[in-house]
Design an enzyme around this catalytic site. Sequence first.
Site, PDB file in Angstrom:
ATOM      1  N   CYS A 137       0.810  -1.219   0.000  1.00  0.00           N
ATOM      2  CA  CYS A 137       0.000   0.000   0.000  1.00  0.00           C
ATOM      3  C   CYS A 137       0.842   1.267   0.000  1.00  0.00           C
ATOM      4  CB  CYS A 137      -0.988  -0.011   1.161  1.00  0.00           C
ATOM      5  SG  CYS A 137      -0.300   0.308   2.797  1.00  0.00           S
ATOM      6  N   ASP A 138       2.053   1.242   0.540  1.00  0.00           N
ATOM      7  CA  ASP A 138       2.913   2.429   0.528  1.00  0.00           C
ATOM      8  C   ASP A 138       3.108   2.953  -0.887  1.00  0.00           C
ATOM      9  OD1 ASP A 138       3.368   0.475   2.511  1.00  0.00           O
ATOM     10  OD2 ASP A 138       5.305   1.308   3.063  1.00  0.00           O
TER      11      ASP A 138
END
Length: 372
Positions: A159-160
């Site tokens: 998700c980063d």
Amino acid sequence: MPKLLRPLLFTLGISALFTQAALHDRSTLQTTLTSMADWQITHFRDDYGRKHEWDNPINGWPYAAMYIGMERWADIAPDKRYYDFLLSVADENKWDLAKAEYHADDQAIGQLYLALYDKFQSPHMLEKTLKRTTHILENPSQQPMRLNNYKYTERWTWCDALFMAPPLWAKLANITGNKQYRDYMFAEYVATTNHLYDTEEHLFYRDEHFIGVKEHGRKIFWSRGNGWVFAGLALILEEMPDGPQKAYFETLFTEMAAALVKLQSTDGFWPMSLKAGDVYTTPETSGTGFFTFGLAWGINNGYLDSNSYLPAVEKGWANMTSHITEAGMLGYVQPIGAAPGEAWPDKTEVYGVGAFLAAGSEIYKLVNNTSK
């Protein structure tokens, strides 16, 4: 705008007692942001006592996140020396992205170059970023949408990555007039969201290894990981034209905002494991910084109602400023990682300062807008 709720303790160099009305004092905000930006420039090449083995070049993602926040402050700061600093960094990096061709983290610094191009309009600022992204556009990765213990990192499988790369592609579409950059970004973003977004909790798993896993009986949603996503959504929405793609991001942003305000601690920070605030009681300023930025941005841009969301911005900002040390350093920044962990009052990281500067800059705009 609702009345502010209660007295708060700010620390900036020395401890001082303010009421929450101080949040709305432009002079105080300017002093706070100037001091933090100056501290970071002075300590630009420090290692902050980190004990990990991660490579951290000045064109890597930790520094890129700091530059993104610094540029947002530079754009509104009375003193233009912050642009001089950012230009010197870009020159030192030869306006190039980091080394891994497809890796989202290594595209993050391109957001700085595009912001500088927007301001100074020099073609060399775009050349290497355009070369890299055009190659990716013409030769998209065929890897599966899964991380598999970091075996597959050419697509946005954690998700980063949704902070690191998508805003770059959205902005490139506007700069070049070529919507293919935006369409590529949108398709990849949707694929990542379908993989990692929990539609019941309206939060993102950090990567596939957290799906279906519980800690202390709760799902594991990493604070900074969701902070990356939420802040990234604000950066993307700034670049999106009206239409179905923008509506998609608007829905994600408002869903996440509604979920996040319910998870903020009474002390104002967001716990490192968002659903386990009773277990993770240590303050953490990087996730809190990105959430505070996103919420303030949402108010400023008409996505979020101030009556519902301003108290969370106030509490978040007050908590972060209370963790500035007497030396001027932002403490309680969780070290580089990929899951809930630990943070310490005397440890910082450059991306934490980036989140702080982005949040403060948006609050500065909010104050200016409401005082006119």
